[in-house]
Design a protein around this motif. Structure first.
Motif, PDB file in Angstrom:
ATOM      1  N   ARG A 106      21.124  34.402  16.385  1.00  0.00           N
ATOM      2  CA  ARG A 106      20.707  33.542  17.768  1.00  0.00           C
ATOM      3  C   ARG A 106      19.830  32.333  17.335  1.00  0.00           C
ATOM      4  NH1 ARG A 106      21.045  38.488  19.611  1.00  0.00           N
ATOM      5  NH2 ARG A 106      21.627  38.853  22.131  1.00  0.00           N
ATOM      6  N   TRP A 136      23.008  29.450  16.513  1.00  0.00           N
ATOM      7  CA  TRP A 136      23.724  28.860  17.010  1.00  0.00           C
ATOM      8  C   TRP A 136      23.470  28.393  17.837  1.00  0.00           C
ATOM      9  CZ3 TRP A 136      27.467  26.630  18.543  1.00  0.00           C
ATOM     10  CH2 TRP A 136      27.584  26.505  19.400  1.00  0.00           C
ATOM     11  N   SER A 145      27.940  33.346  20.715  1.00  0.00           N
ATOM     12  CA  SER A 145      27.553  33.302  20.270  1.00  0.00           C
ATOM     13  C   SER A 145      26.094  34.136  20.139  1.00  0.00           C
ATOM     14  CB  SER A 145      27.204  32.555  19.220  1.00  0.00           C
ATOM     15  OG  SER A 145      26.369  32.758  17.550  1.00  0.00           O
ATOM     16  N   PRO A 146      25.651  35.690  19.599  1.00  0.00           N
ATOM     17  CA  PRO A 146      26.216  36.055  18.193  1.00  0.00           C
ATOM     18  C   PRO A 146      27.477  36.945  18.743  1.00  0.00           C
ATOM     19  CG  PRO A 146      24.439  37.446  18.762  1.00  0.00           C
ATOM     20  CD  PRO A 146      24.348  36.524  19.678  1.00  0.00           C
ATOM     21  N   ILE A 147      28.860  36.550  17.541  1.00  0.00           N
ATOM     22  CA  ILE A 147      30.201  37.411  18.467  1.00  0.00           C
ATOM     23  C   ILE A 147      29.935  38.306  17.942  1.00  0.00           C
ATOM     24  CG2 ILE A 147      31.127  36.275  16.106  1.00  0.00           C
ATOM     25  CD1 ILE A 147      34.135  36.750  17.180  1.00  0.00           C
ATOM     26  N   GLY A 190      33.978  32.085  19.970  1.00  0.00           N
ATOM     27  CA  GLY A 190      32.913  32.775  19.165  1.00  0.00           C
ATOM     28  C   GLY A 190      32.449  32.276  17.656  1.00  0.00           C
ATOM     29  N   VAL A 191      31.750  32.822  17.734  1.00  0.00           N
ATOM     30  CA  VAL A 191      30.325  31.885  16.016  1.00  0.00           C
ATOM     31  C   VAL A 191      29.896  33.601  15.218  1.00  0.00           C
ATOM     32  CG1 VAL A 191      28.861  30.216  15.027  1.00  0.00           C
ATOM     33  CG2 VAL A 191      30.682  29.300  16.692  1.00  0.00           C
ATOM     34  N   ASP A 198      29.680  24.704  10.848  1.00  0.00           N
ATOM     35  CA  ASP A 198      29.639  24.873  12.076  1.00  0.00           C
ATOM     36  C   ASP A 198      29.457  23.600  12.734  1.00  0.00           C
ATOM     37  OD1 ASP A 198      30.315  27.459  10.471  1.00  0.00           O
ATOM     38  OD2 ASP A 198      28.379  28.047  11.802  1.00  0.00           O
TER      39      ASP A 198
END
Length: 165
Positions: A111, A114, A136-138, A106-107, A90
């Motif tokens: 939490r 991210w 995020s979170p997606i 969106g990833v 990422d």
């Protein structure tokens, strides 16, 4: 008309389907690609592991992400869904994704995942305005557990976000 009546005509412009770049060709990426295509998106899947892309029923690209995305067209209607295997990947690919004009990035992940990624990107010089674009979170919280259920939650959030903008 000739008879003096009124006619109402409704014209709906035809728009090309929005592009959805799915970053990650694993189980969740495959499910998202299938559902995105079924939902009318122009699905494109990227993974650096070409062997994962062999039987995905969508356009697939591989290799260095910047080179792979060169020549693909993304605009303010485009969507990016990041469902990769780890934080290190990422961090490596996110600068390329943040440079796109895509409306939604969106990833997938916790939490904490991210937050780790965001801190690393901040240390590399990405400002908060760029990083605030990332969701995020997606996915909508629906209690999803399987790849198909996770894909449903992701597509639902993408559609919901698109309809609110």
């Amino acid at each position: 008309g000739v008879c003096g009546g009124d006619v109402e005509v409704y014209v709906e412009p035809y728009l090309q389907p929005a592009s959805m770049l799915i970053v990650g060709g694993g189980h969740v990426g495959r499910a998202v690609a299938e559902l995105a295509t079924w939902s009318g998106f122009n699905a494109i899947v990227w993974d650096d592991r070409a062997e994962l892309l062999a039987d995905i029923d969508a356009r697939c690209v591989t290799g260095d992400i910047a080179a792979a995305l060169h020549g693909l067209s993304f605009d303010e209607r485009s969507i990016i869904v990041v469902v990769t295997r780890n934080t290190a990947l990422d961090i490596e690919i996110m600068p390329t994704l943040l440079a796109t004009p895509c409306a939604y990035i969106g990833v997938m992940g916790s939490r904490r995942r991210w937050a780790t990624t965001r801190d690393a990107l901040g240390a590399l010089g990405h400002d908060n305005d760029q990083l605030d674009r990332v969701h995020s979170p997606i996915g909508m919280e629906i209690g999803a557990e399987t790849p198909a259920e996770i894909a449903i939650s992701i597509i639902a959030e993408v559609i919901s976000t698109r309809e609110r903008s």
